[in-house]
Write an enzyme that holds these catalytic residues in place. Sequence first.
Site, PDB file in Angstrom:
ATOM      1  NE  ARG A  80     -10.756  -5.544  -4.483  1.00  0.00           N
ATOM      2  CZ  ARG A  80     -11.048  -5.937  -5.706  1.00  0.00           C
ATOM      3  NH1 ARG A  80     -11.643  -5.123  -6.549  1.00  0.00           N
ATOM      4  NH2 ARG A  80     -10.735  -7.161  -6.095  1.00  0.00           N
ATOM      5  NE  ARG A  94     -10.288 -12.495   5.056  1.00  0.00           N
ATOM      6  CZ  ARG A  94      -9.836 -11.431   5.709  1.00  0.00           C
ATOM      7  NH1 ARG A  94      -8.820 -11.540   6.550  1.00  0.00           N
ATOM      8  NH2 ARG A  94     -10.391 -10.245   5.549  1.00  0.00           N
ATOM      9  CE1 TYR A 102      -8.355  -2.834   6.860  1.00  0.00           C
ATOM     10  CE2 TYR A 102      -6.540  -2.411   5.375  1.00  0.00           C
ATOM     11  CZ  TYR A 102      -7.346  -3.294   6.048  1.00  0.00           C
ATOM     12  OH  TYR A 102      -7.126  -4.644   5.905  1.00  0.00           O
ATOM     13  CD  GLU A 146     -13.124 -11.829   3.457  1.00  0.00           C
ATOM     14  OE1 GLU A 146     -13.326 -12.353   4.585  1.00  0.00           O
ATOM     15  OE2 GLU A 146     -12.370 -10.861   3.298  1.00  0.00           O
ATOM     16  CG  ASP A 170      -8.034  -3.039  12.777  1.00  0.00           C
ATOM     17  OD1 ASP A 170      -8.515  -3.569  11.768  1.00  0.00           O
ATOM     18  OD2 ASP A 170      -6.812  -3.039  13.033  1.00  0.00           O
ATOM     19  NE  ARG A 194       4.365 -11.694  16.976  1.00  0.00           N
ATOM     20  CZ  ARG A 194       3.162 -12.120  16.615  1.00  0.00           C
ATOM     21  NH1 ARG A 194       2.997 -13.304  16.097  1.00  0.00           N
ATOM     22  NH2 ARG A 194       2.130 -11.354  16.819  1.00  0.00           N
ATOM     23  NE  ARG A 221      -5.076  -4.511   8.244  1.00  0.00           N
ATOM     24  CZ  ARG A 221      -5.991  -4.162   9.147  1.00  0.00           C
ATOM     25  NH1 ARG A 221      -6.077  -2.914   9.547  1.00  0.00           N
ATOM     26  NH2 ARG A 221      -6.834  -5.053   9.629  1.00  0.00           N
TER      27      ARG A 221
HETATM   28  N1  UDP Z   1      -2.035 -10.211   3.393  1.00  0.00           N
HETATM   29  C1  UDP Z   1      -1.332 -11.054   2.578  1.00  0.00           C
HETATM   30  N2  UDP Z   1      -1.439 -12.398   2.750  1.00  0.00           N
HETATM   31  C2  UDP Z   1      -2.218 -12.929   3.712  1.00  0.00           C
HETATM   32  C3  UDP Z   1      -2.942 -12.076   4.564  1.00  0.00           C
HETATM   33  C4  UDP Z   1      -2.829 -10.706   4.377  1.00  0.00           C
HETATM   34  O1  UDP Z   1      -0.632 -10.601   1.682  1.00  0.00           O
HETATM   35  O2  UDP Z   1      -2.281 -14.165   3.798  1.00  0.00           O
HETATM   36  C5  UDP Z   1      -1.904  -8.761   3.163  1.00  0.00           C
HETATM   37  C6  UDP Z   1      -2.987  -8.233   2.210  1.00  0.00           C
HETATM   38  O3  UDP Z   1      -2.424  -7.202   1.441  1.00  0.00           O
HETATM   39  C7  UDP Z   1      -4.007  -7.690   3.159  1.00  0.00           C
HETATM   40  C8  UDP Z   1      -3.132  -7.112   4.258  1.00  0.00           C
HETATM   41  O4  UDP Z   1      -2.062  -8.039   4.363  1.00  0.00           O
HETATM   42  O5  UDP Z   1      -4.826  -6.719   2.547  1.00  0.00           O
HETATM   43  C9  UDP Z   1      -3.799  -6.935   5.594  1.00  0.00           C
HETATM   44  O6  UDP Z   1      -4.308  -8.179   6.023  1.00  0.00           O
HETATM   45  P1  UDP Z   1      -5.413  -8.283   7.172  1.00  0.00           P
HETATM   46  O7  UDP Z   1      -5.577  -9.713   7.494  1.00  0.00           O
HETATM   47  O8  UDP Z   1      -5.059  -7.343   8.254  1.00  0.00           O
HETATM   48  O9  UDP Z   1      -6.678  -7.741   6.392  1.00  0.00           O
HETATM   49  P2  UDP Z   1      -8.235  -7.651   6.820  1.00  0.00           P
HETATM   50  O10 UDP Z   1      -8.497  -8.755   7.771  1.00  0.00           O
HETATM   51  O11 UDP Z   1      -8.444  -6.277   7.361  1.00  0.00           O
HETATM   52  O12 UDP Z   1      -8.909  -7.849   5.496  1.00  0.00           O
END
Ligand code: UDP
Length: 386
Positions: free
Chosen positions: A256, A287, A357, A309, A359, A181, A177
């Site tokens: 989850r 976060r 999952y 969170e 978006d 880059r 996801r």
């Molecule tokens: N992830 C990570 N470190 C970060 C942010 C994301 O390892 O700082 C990994 C983690 O496994 C997460 C996945 O990337 O579940 C997808 O992140 P995303 O931000 O897309 O998750 P969402 O916002 O859907 O919770």
Amino acid sequence: MMLNTKNYDYLIVGAGPFGSIFAHEAAKLGKRSLIIEKRDHIGGNMYTHTEEGIQVHDFGAHIFHTDNKEVWNYINKFAEFNGFTNQVIANYKGDLYNLPFNMNTFYEMWGTKTPAEAKAKIEEQKAAAGISGSPKNLEEQAISLIGTDIYEKLIKGYTEKQWGRKATELPAFIIKRLPVRFIYDNNYFNHRYQGIPTGGYTQIFDKLLDNDLIDVQTGVDFFDNKDAYLAEFPRVLYTGMIDKFYDYKFGELEYRSLRFETETIDTDNYQGNSVVNYTDAETPYTRVMEWKHFDYKGASEDKTIITREYPQDWDRTKEAYYPVNDEKNTALYKQYAKEARTNKQVLFGGRLGGYRYFDMDQVINATFNAIREEFDLADDYRFDQN
Ligand code: UDP
């Protein structure tokens, strides 16, 4: 009991994006819907409320991003989007890094300045870890994409607390996801269109559902009267948990969950960014969002609102946020999906109905497809133009 009081064409279970857009488009085609929603508000997890002039996302940060022009044009009919671009900062034990993984991150991690230097570093770490061939799990996928240093500091701790299981036991697709880059670009998403609706997401649902052919009942649980609903409504769109609909007859799907702790603080600016990730294993939250940075319009100038969170295990008393799309759950879901396909009365949709999952843009696109099919619309029927 009389539930289908107005000869409704549809009962829609759940007032999130799938149910609300379906009802809206069905109404345009002359169909009458009753939406029942067990929460006391519409909008599902996209729901936002205003506090201190700030739009607070009650179910975690929802940043709209898509490559789908039809979806983008459509959502823009219901709100004005600002030019927000998500740029996440990672805090690992007090050190800050830019996300997603890009030339800024590589410089902060290793001091590498060119794409060639960064790529060489990643290749070296990948080889040392003995990773080759196609990745079998999230850990292997992550190391093969960005090496062990970034995996250990920015991914492992975050991922394992987010999902409550080892990165070696998680599907590789989850980490894909995030963009990787070799340019200096901190945009968290690769999509062409991105933004936050000025004034929040709830207005979108107010507009979608403001129609004489749509009635909405909040605080009403389908499962309090499941049999009666099914007896009275000719057609049902169900956007809740698919395993619950079938009374868990093949077993319980895993999810989850999350818990949010929100605080109003007497400062104009708490963390200087919309999202800061805490990527170590010890900090109990993943976060911290500071909502005013998503949308400044109308926001208090001397107060700010932040939300921590916390990931948590799911059980039937908690909100199901993320489906756990590993092998075991995917196989179980397939059993439910097979059963669902034979059901001529009930249509299943959305993140929980489809155990995906999703978006936001993907849910909307899936809703469009479901409507095309339900109403025999042409494949090129455009929802943004009709
Ligand atoms: N992830 C990570 N470190 C970060 C942010 C994301 O390892 O700082 C990994 C983690 O496994 C997460 C996945 O990337 O579940 C997808 O992140 P995303 O931000 O897309 O998750 P969402 O916002 O859907 O919770």
